[in-house]
Design a protein around this motif. Structure first.
Motif, PDB file in Angstrom:
ATOM      1  N   ARG A   6      -1.609  11.695   2.564  1.00 35.46           N
ATOM      2  CA  ARG A   6      -2.892  10.974   2.490  1.00 35.46           C
ATOM      3  C   ARG A   6      -2.835   9.806   3.484  1.00 35.46           C
ATOM      4  O   ARG A   6      -2.280   8.749   3.189  1.00 35.46           O
ATOM      5  N   GLY A  31       0.844  -1.195   0.000  1.00 35.48           N
ATOM      6  CA  GLY A  31       0.000   0.000   0.000  1.00 35.48           C
ATOM      7  C   GLY A  31       0.874   1.237   0.000  1.00 35.48           C
ATOM      8  O   GLY A  31       2.068   1.183  -0.322  1.00 35.48           O
ATOM      9  N   CYS A  85       0.077   1.815  -4.563  1.00 34.90           N
ATOM     10  CA  CYS A  85      -0.593   0.537  -4.858  1.00 34.90           C
ATOM     11  C   CYS A  85      -1.736   0.386  -3.849  1.00 34.90           C
ATOM     12  O   CYS A  85      -1.693   0.980  -2.769  1.00 34.90           O
ATOM     13  N   PRO A  86      -2.753  -0.388  -4.195  1.00 40.66           N
ATOM     14  CA  PRO A  86      -3.897  -0.543  -3.279  1.00 40.66           C
ATOM     15  C   PRO A  86      -3.478  -1.226  -1.975  1.00 40.66           C
ATOM     16  O   PRO A  86      -2.525  -2.010  -1.947  1.00 40.66           O
ATOM     17  N   LEU A  87      -4.181  -0.909  -0.918  1.00 48.50           N
ATOM     18  CA  LEU A  87      -3.912  -1.544   0.370  1.00 48.50           C
ATOM     19  C   LEU A  87      -4.272  -3.034   0.288  1.00 48.50           C
ATOM     20  O   LEU A  87      -5.369  -3.396  -0.165  1.00 48.50           O
ATOM     21  N   HIS A 145       1.288   5.789  -0.436  1.00 48.71           N
ATOM     22  CA  HIS A 145       1.133   6.886  -1.394  1.00 48.71           C
ATOM     23  C   HIS A 145       2.478   7.578  -1.589  1.00 48.71           C
ATOM     24  O   HIS A 145       3.403   7.424  -0.783  1.00 48.71           O
ATOM     25  N   ASP A 146       2.553   8.380  -2.629  1.00 47.69           N
ATOM     26  CA  ASP A 146       3.751   9.199  -2.791  1.00 47.69           C
ATOM     27  C   ASP A 146       3.575  10.502  -2.016  1.00 47.69           C
ATOM     28  O   ASP A 146       2.545  10.722  -1.349  1.00 47.69           O
ATOM     29  N   SER A 202       1.851   8.888   4.145  1.00 48.44           N
ATOM     30  CA  SER A 202       0.679   9.139   5.007  1.00 48.44           C
ATOM     31  C   SER A 202       0.617  10.581   5.486  1.00 48.44           C
ATOM     32  O   SER A 202      -0.423  11.032   5.963  1.00 48.44           O
ATOM     33  N   HIS A 219      -4.573   4.858   4.034  1.00 43.07           N
ATOM     34  CA  HIS A 219      -4.100   3.486   4.232  1.00 43.07           C
ATOM     35  C   HIS A 219      -3.663   3.264   5.679  1.00 43.07           C
ATOM     36  O   HIS A 219      -3.959   2.220   6.276  1.00 43.07           O
ATOM     37  N   GLY A 270       0.356  12.333  -2.418  1.00 45.84           N
ATOM     38  CA  GLY A 270      -0.903  11.672  -2.111  1.00 45.84           C
ATOM     39  C   GLY A 270      -1.408  10.763  -3.200  1.00 45.84           C
ATOM     40  O   GLY A 270      -2.533  10.258  -3.112  1.00 45.84           O
ATOM     41  N   ASN A 271      -0.610  10.516  -4.240  1.00 43.34           N
ATOM     42  CA  ASN A 271      -1.015   9.572  -5.286  1.00 43.34           C
ATOM     43  C   ASN A 271      -0.773   8.147  -4.804  1.00 43.34           C
ATOM     44  O   ASN A 271       0.313   7.831  -4.298  1.00 43.34           O
ATOM     45  N   GLU A 272      -1.770   7.293  -4.982  1.00 42.07           N
ATOM     46  CA  GLU A 272      -1.660   5.923  -4.482  1.00 42.07           C
ATOM     47  C   GLU A 272      -0.598   5.158  -5.256  1.00 42.07           C
ATOM     48  O   GLU A 272      -0.613   5.103  -6.488  1.00 42.07           O
TER      49      GLU A 272
END
Length: 433
Positions: free
Chosen positions: A160, A118, A128-130, A120-121, A157, A163, A124-126
């Motif tokens: 964002r 999981g 990979c999915p959690l 973000h950068d 985090s 996760h 706040g861009n994901e």
């Protein structure tokens, strides 16, 4: 300049072997010599001294817990709980060295380390999915074991926290009594520093709570009403309730308190303070009564944390005309008192403070102004929650700088806010000596 008003302020520095205290009332600084130099005896003696010398009250008691917290971490027979660490990143570290903390003291506190896909950068861009399946496995394993302290750090985090909060909620559901520390509560940068911060925060939660409870019990047995404050690593103070939930904020406070205490005793709001450390000389800066702080490696830990502490740099001797090789732009103060007394004075005259350290993405000047205004408003709200009187907050530092090696428009925002203790507003304030 720090001011104490016409009220008595008690500063206490708690050490494992003995504790120290002073009472400060404007220009008067009264060292306390308790019959019993443990926590209970020192606080009780200091408060009675304040009541006896300044019977009109009210009083505030600010305690420096940092020496006790450092001892709890470094002691060979430390009884601190060990912590499970959950990293939320796209993939596990392939090098075992990268999977560990570089600080042995931090690693000693880690019982298990898990990785959940999981994160973000910085923007706040994901990434990979959690991985909810892996999270369920970890929750089940932890619930079946004996570890009840969990530190969570997710990539990105700060921008964002979704996760990270998802992991915290799952852990809390699986183990309702677990103590959880999440990195998004502290901001800052760098997975190593953020992870070290939440590991220590989680491990120290029990001992910090016990110390605060003990201080409150002592004060409850004394006549009168007192504000209990706890010194922060940046030399300010916060409330007892916030230290219960964020104990690592109190870590490393002593250096900043010593610097501010020495400046106060000289009657200076802006100066360079020289302290002795292990036979060498170090210098700290004071501006507007506040210690200069930064995110540096904390003494005795071996790694940087994301809570600010005083900046102490090696210093050569000073001549009557200045410092060799450089001309200081402020008076130079050589600390003439014992470090314990300086820390107590610094605690007594400290102000409520707050700190934000965040990354944002902006595309225009208007957006930059909006982001800064939002950060300033939140930092102001935090300092009020930490004990500042409404309307007294001022910005000790506001900086916005571009983040290198990141997309254009990525900026790092730091905001440091201080305020006036609300206890002194109902009567005129007196200037420090």
């Amino acid at each position: 300049m720090s001011r104490t008003g016409e009220f008595a302020h008690v500063g206490v520095s708690l050490h494992p072997e003995r504790s120290y205290a002073v009472v400060v009332h404007g220009a008067a600084v009264l060292p306390v010599e308790p019959a019993r130099a443990d926590l209970d005896g020192t606080i009780a003696s200091a408060v009675r001294t304040a009541i006896g010398e300044f019977p009109d009250g009210p009083f505030a008691v600010t305690v420096d817990l940092a020496p006790m917290l450092l001892d709890a971490i470094t002691r060979a027979d430390s009884a601190l709980p060990r912590v499970a660490v959950i990293r939320v990143v796209p993939r596990p570290a392939t090098d075992p060295a990268l999977a560990r903390s570089p600080a042995a003291l931090v690693e000693r506190r880690v019982a298990r380390r898990f990785t959940v896909a999981g994160g973000h950068d910085l923007l706040g861009n994901e990434l990979c999915p959690l991985d909810h399946g892996r999270l369920e496995e970890i929750c089940a394993e932890l619930a079946a074991g004996s570890i009840r302290h969990v530190a969570i750090v997710a990539a990105g985090s700060q921008a964002r926290p979704g996760h990270e909060r998802g992991v915290a909620d799952a852990i809390q559901t699986a183990m309702p009594g677990a103590r959880i520390s999440a990195a998004s509560e502290y901001g800052g940068h760098g997975l190593v520093a953020r992870e070290a911060t939440v590991v220590l925060d989680c491990a120290l939660s029990g001992v910090a709570e016990q110390l605060v409870d003990r201080c409150e019990r002592v004060l409850s047995r004394l006549p009168g009403e007192f504000q209990l404050r706890v010194a922060r690593g940046d030399g300010g103070y916060t409330t007892a309730s916030r230290i219960r939930t964020m104990p690592v904020v109190a870590f490393g406070a002593t250096d900043a308190l010593e610097v501010c205490g020495a400046a106060y005793l000289e009657g200076l709001a802006d100066c360079r303070v020289l302290l002795s450390r292990d036979g060498a000389q170090v210098a700290g800066e004071v501006r507007h009564g506040l210690a200069q702080v930064s995110l540096a490696e904390s003494a005795g830990i071996g790694t940087e944390l994301v809570v600010p502490t005083a900046v102490l740099t090696p210093e050569r001797d000073v001549t009557p005309t200045g410092v060799p090789g450089r001309m200081p732009d402020v008076p130079v103060v050589r600390a003439r008192h014992a470090p314990e007394l300086l820390a107590c004075v610094g605690a007594a005259v400290s102000s409520p403070t707050s700190w934000l350290d965040e990354v944002a993405f902006i595309e225009s000047a208007d957006e930059l102004r909006s982001v800064r205004r939002d950060a300033e408003e939140r930092a102001t709200a935090f300092v009020t929650a930490n004990g500042a009187a409404p309307g007294t907050a001022f910005f000790a530092e506001v900086s916005t700088v571009a983040v290198p090696y990141s997309p254009a428009g990525t900026v790092r925002i730091r905001v440091r806010v201080a305020g006036t203790p609300d206890i002194g507003l109902s009567r005129p304030l007196l200037e420090a000596p």
